[in-house]
Enzyme design. Structure first.
Site, PDB file in Angstrom:
ATOM      1  N   SER A  22       0.833  -1.218   0.000  1.00 45.74           N
ATOM      2  CA  SER A  22       0.000   0.000   0.000  1.00 45.74           C
ATOM      3  C   SER A  22       0.863   1.260   0.000  1.00 45.74           C
ATOM      4  O   SER A  22       0.338   2.371   0.071  1.00 45.74           O
ATOM      5  CB  SER A  22      -0.930   0.000   1.216  1.00 45.74           C
ATOM      6  OG  SER A  22      -0.193  -0.205   2.405  1.00 45.74           O
ATOM      7  N   HIS A 154     -39.808  24.558 -10.501  1.00 39.51           N
ATOM      8  CA  HIS A 154     -39.850  23.802 -11.778  1.00 39.51           C
ATOM      9  C   HIS A 154     -39.080  24.535 -12.882  1.00 39.51           C
ATOM     10  O   HIS A 154     -39.384  24.373 -14.060  1.00 39.51           O
ATOM     11  CB  HIS A 154     -41.288  23.575 -12.252  1.00 39.51           C
ATOM     12  CG  HIS A 154     -42.211  23.084 -11.184  1.00 39.51           C
ATOM     13  ND1 HIS A 154     -42.431  21.761 -10.938  1.00 39.51           N
ATOM     14  CD2 HIS A 154     -42.956  23.765 -10.270  1.00 39.51           C
ATOM     15  CE1 HIS A 154     -43.291  21.633  -9.929  1.00 39.51           C
ATOM     16  NE2 HIS A 154     -43.616  22.836  -9.501  1.00 39.51           N
ATOM     17  N   SER A 275     -12.970  27.599 -26.253  1.00 44.39           N
ATOM     18  CA  SER A 275     -13.131  26.421 -27.104  1.00 44.39           C
ATOM     19  C   SER A 275     -12.004  26.414 -28.132  1.00 44.39           C
ATOM     20  O   SER A 275     -11.585  27.472 -28.600  1.00 44.39           O
ATOM     21  CB  SER A 275     -14.484  26.484 -27.806  1.00 44.39           C
ATOM     22  OG  SER A 275     -14.455  25.715 -28.988  1.00 44.39           O
ATOM     23  N   LYS A 281     -16.622  31.188 -27.900  1.00 42.50           N
ATOM     24  CA  LYS A 281     -17.077  30.490 -26.699  1.00 42.50           C
ATOM     25  C   LYS A 281     -16.353  30.892 -25.424  1.00 42.50           C
ATOM     26  O   LYS A 281     -15.159  31.121 -25.399  1.00 42.50           O
ATOM     27  CB  LYS A 281     -16.897  28.967 -26.865  1.00 42.50           C
ATOM     28  CG  LYS A 281     -17.844  28.324 -27.841  1.00 42.50           C
ATOM     29  CD  LYS A 281     -19.294  28.270 -27.376  1.00 42.50           C
ATOM     30  CE  LYS A 281     -19.544  27.299 -26.240  1.00 42.50           C
ATOM     31  NZ  LYS A 281     -19.395  25.886 -26.634  1.00 42.50           N
ATOM     32  N   GLU A 288     -18.817  23.155 -14.265  1.00 45.55           N
ATOM     33  CA  GLU A 288     -19.104  21.820 -14.817  1.00 45.55           C
ATOM     34  C   GLU A 288     -18.229  20.752 -14.161  1.00 45.55           C
ATOM     35  O   GLU A 288     -18.679  19.637 -13.896  1.00 45.55           O
ATOM     36  CB  GLU A 288     -18.878  21.817 -16.330  1.00 45.55           C
ATOM     37  CG  GLU A 288     -19.954  22.578 -17.081  1.00 45.55           C
ATOM     38  CD  GLU A 288     -19.599  22.784 -18.546  1.00 45.55           C
ATOM     39  OE1 GLU A 288     -20.432  22.496 -19.389  1.00 45.55           O
ATOM     40  OE2 GLU A 288     -18.477  23.234 -18.849  1.00 45.55           O
ATOM     41  N   TYR A 315      -9.500  -6.534  12.483  1.00 43.70           N
ATOM     42  CA  TYR A 315      -8.875  -6.051  11.245  1.00 43.70           C
ATOM     43  C   TYR A 315      -8.869  -7.142  10.167  1.00 43.70           C
ATOM     44  O   TYR A 315      -8.615  -8.310  10.438  1.00 43.70           O
ATOM     45  CB  TYR A 315      -7.431  -5.587  11.514  1.00 43.70           C
ATOM     46  CG  TYR A 315      -6.738  -5.108  10.258  1.00 43.70           C
ATOM     47  CD1 TYR A 315      -6.889  -3.802   9.837  1.00 43.70           C
ATOM     48  CD2 TYR A 315      -5.960  -5.975   9.480  1.00 43.70           C
ATOM     49  CE1 TYR A 315      -6.283  -3.355   8.657  1.00 43.70           C
ATOM     50  CE2 TYR A 315      -5.355  -5.539   8.308  1.00 43.70           C
ATOM     51  CZ  TYR A 315      -5.516  -4.226   7.904  1.00 43.70           C
ATOM     52  OH  TYR A 315      -4.924  -3.792   6.757  1.00 43.70           O
TER      53      TYR A 315
HETATM   54  N1  ARG Z   1      -1.155  -1.387   5.125  1.00 43.19           N
HETATM   55  C1  ARG Z   1      -2.101  -1.863   6.073  1.00 43.19           C
HETATM   56  C2  ARG Z   1      -3.424  -1.115   5.919  1.00 43.19           C
HETATM   57  O1  ARG Z   1      -3.413  -0.066   5.363  1.00 43.19           O
HETATM   58  C3  ARG Z   1      -1.576  -1.687   7.452  1.00 43.19           C
HETATM   59  C4  ARG Z   1      -2.102  -2.650   8.453  1.00 43.19           C
HETATM   60  C5  ARG Z   1      -1.587  -4.014   8.195  1.00 43.19           C
HETATM   61  N2  ARG Z   1      -1.997  -4.949   9.186  1.00 43.19           N
HETATM   62  C6  ARG Z   1      -1.901  -6.257   9.013  1.00 43.19           C
HETATM   63  N3  ARG Z   1      -2.328  -7.001   9.994  1.00 43.19           N
HETATM   64  N4  ARG Z   1      -1.373  -6.789   7.958  1.00 43.19           N
HETATM   65  O2  ARG Z   1      -4.474  -1.546   6.364  1.00 43.19           O
END
Ligand code: ARG
Length: 439
Positions: A22, A154, A275, A281, A288, A315
């Site tokens: 990540s 409306h 444009s 334009k 937008e 988790y």
């Molecule tokens: N990169 C992980 C996340 O964003 C961190 C937590 C990882 N925990 C684990 N038990 N592998 O959620």
């Protein structure tokens, strides 16, 4: 490079390593990760789990990492699993063995829950600042343009309002948006640090200390909840979605008003685009884009709600997917609020056009009916009489106030000279709900 591996015989596949990492997006959390680690280490020393010398050494190392990242000397890249691994492994390579003590009595589960909360709290505060700026821009624009314009239902001309009164409706929406965001901060203001993986730690740690150190009201009550709660992000994204809905409605009005068909306003050159083919334009791209980005922010909210909906406690790695949408959603809201403030601060209202538009569309018809009621005619009959007058006016291309008394009396004997004052646009505005805004 990983923080684990002891129980594994074989190497992780490269494909899996990339899939699992990540770092690409959670590098945004580096500041909060280091801030959390510093508070954690101070607590470990206070509870005699680390010596003061070890604490000082680790904090020095963490600060040097923070400084180097801030100054661009240390780039957050490489084959690390996440930002937590990146910081910890860099610490170990800088200060050696002592660095390995940082993660005592902590898990990445409470670490990431903490980092994300700290980040979310800051973004929520930033959004509030931008809401306040936009509210100011709206008040200024309204004060400069307390001019008559048609109010619509409306998208048909309905009754007389002022530009100020119309735009101030958005001010009131933003007041609620601000309250929602403040409330989200209040609800999430509990520290998950110290929950560890899910069930705390055998060390005698002090969660009150870290909560206070990191600016939270208190530590969370339940560890399983602490590490797996992402309500705070959902709540902020939900408040963001409502903000975007408001900005998108305002954008839609700006787009319509700036068309030649309406010509009520002119968007400044600063916030318009041209444009590539049609030289004449001037496009309302800013409005937008705000309208367009609204869908993305709703999507970010839906994605997180859906990611969270089937996850058992505590988790699970699914939760790593909580960040990108949140980063993108909150960033978009902040930039849309800024753009809207800029666009409104430089907007011109074409007073003559809005005033003239009031005269077409029988915006005093309701007041005409009210007038007949004051003369003793039941409202339903008054409504019919004025309806007939409108039909007549449409046929002869005229307005109610242009008819003379003789003509009016053909529809009802109740009409008198005072009708003209009663249905005068300024005076209809001065009566009723709009009294206080005509000042
Ligand atoms: N990169 C992980 C996340 O964003 C961190 C937590 C990882 N925990 C684990 N038990 N592998 O959620």
């Amino acid at each position: 490079m990983k923080l684990w591996g002891g129980r594994f015989k074989e190497k992780e596949s490269k494909l899996m390593e990339d899939f699992n990492s990540s770092l690409r997006f959670d590098k945004k959390l580096y500041k909060y990760d280091i801030q959390g680690s510093i508070a954690h280490v101070k607590m470990l020393a206070k509870c005699n789990i680390l010596t003061d010398e070890e604490k000082d050494e680790i904090i020095k190392g963490l600060i040097s990492i923070l400084k180097d990242i801030d100054e661009g000397k240390l780039l957050i890249e490489g084959e690390y699993e996440d930002i937590h691994s990146f910081v910890e492994m860099n610490l170990i390579s800088r200060i050696g063995e002592i660095g390995k003590k940082l993660h005592t009595a902590r898990s990445r589960n409470d670490q990431v829950a903490l980092d994300f909360r700290l980040y979310a709290k800051d973004r929520a505060k930033e959004i509030i600042e931008e809401i306040v700026n936009l509210k100011e821009a709206i008040v200024e624009l309204g004060d400069e343009n307390n001019v008559l314009m048609p109010g619509y239902t409306h998208l048909q001309r309905a009754q007389v309002v002022t530009f100020k009164y119309h735009i101030m409706a958005y001010y009131n929406m933003l007041v609620r948006d601000e309250k929602r965001m403040l409330n989200a901060i209040e609800v999430m203001d509990e520290s998950p640090l110290g929950c560890c993986a899910l069930a705390g730690t055998t060390y005698n740690t002090d969660r009150d200390f870290t909560a206070k150190e990191l600016g939270f009201k208190k530590p969370v009550d339940n560890f399983l909840d602490g590490v797996s709660d992402r309500d705070f992000a959902i709540e902020i994204l939900s408040a963001c979605s409502i903000i975007m809905m408001h900005l998108s409605r305002l954008s839609e009005e700006i787009i319509i008003w700036s068309s030649k068909e309406f010509d009520f306003i002119e968007i400044s050159d600063e916030f318009s685009t041209g444009s590539s083919i049609m030289p004449q334009k001037k496009n309302p791209d800013a409005a937008e884009l705000i309208r367009g980005k609204t869908g993305g922010v709703y999507g970010n909210l839906m994605a997180l709600l859906t990611t969270m909906k089937g996850i058992p406690l505590a988790y699970n790695k699914d939760m790593q997917e909580d960040k990108e949408g949140f980063f993108s959603g909150t960033n978009n809201v902040i930039s849309c609020l800024k753009i809207m403030s800029g666009m409104l601060s430089s907007l011109k209202v074409n007073e003559e056009v809005t005033k003239n538009a009031v005269k077409k569309g029988f915006l005093n018809a309701t007041e005409g009916a009210d007038y007949l009621v004051t003369k003793g005619i039941p409202f339903r009959d008054a409504h019919r009489i004025i309806g007939e007058i409108v039909l007549y006016c449409e046929e002869y291309c005229t307005t109610i106030e242009s008819l003379n008394l003789k003509e009016l009396k053909k529809f009802s004997d109740a009409f008198d000279e005072d009708i003209y004052e009663f249905i005068d646009y300024e005076s209809t505005l001065k009566r009723g709900i709009k009294k206080e805004i005509i000042k």
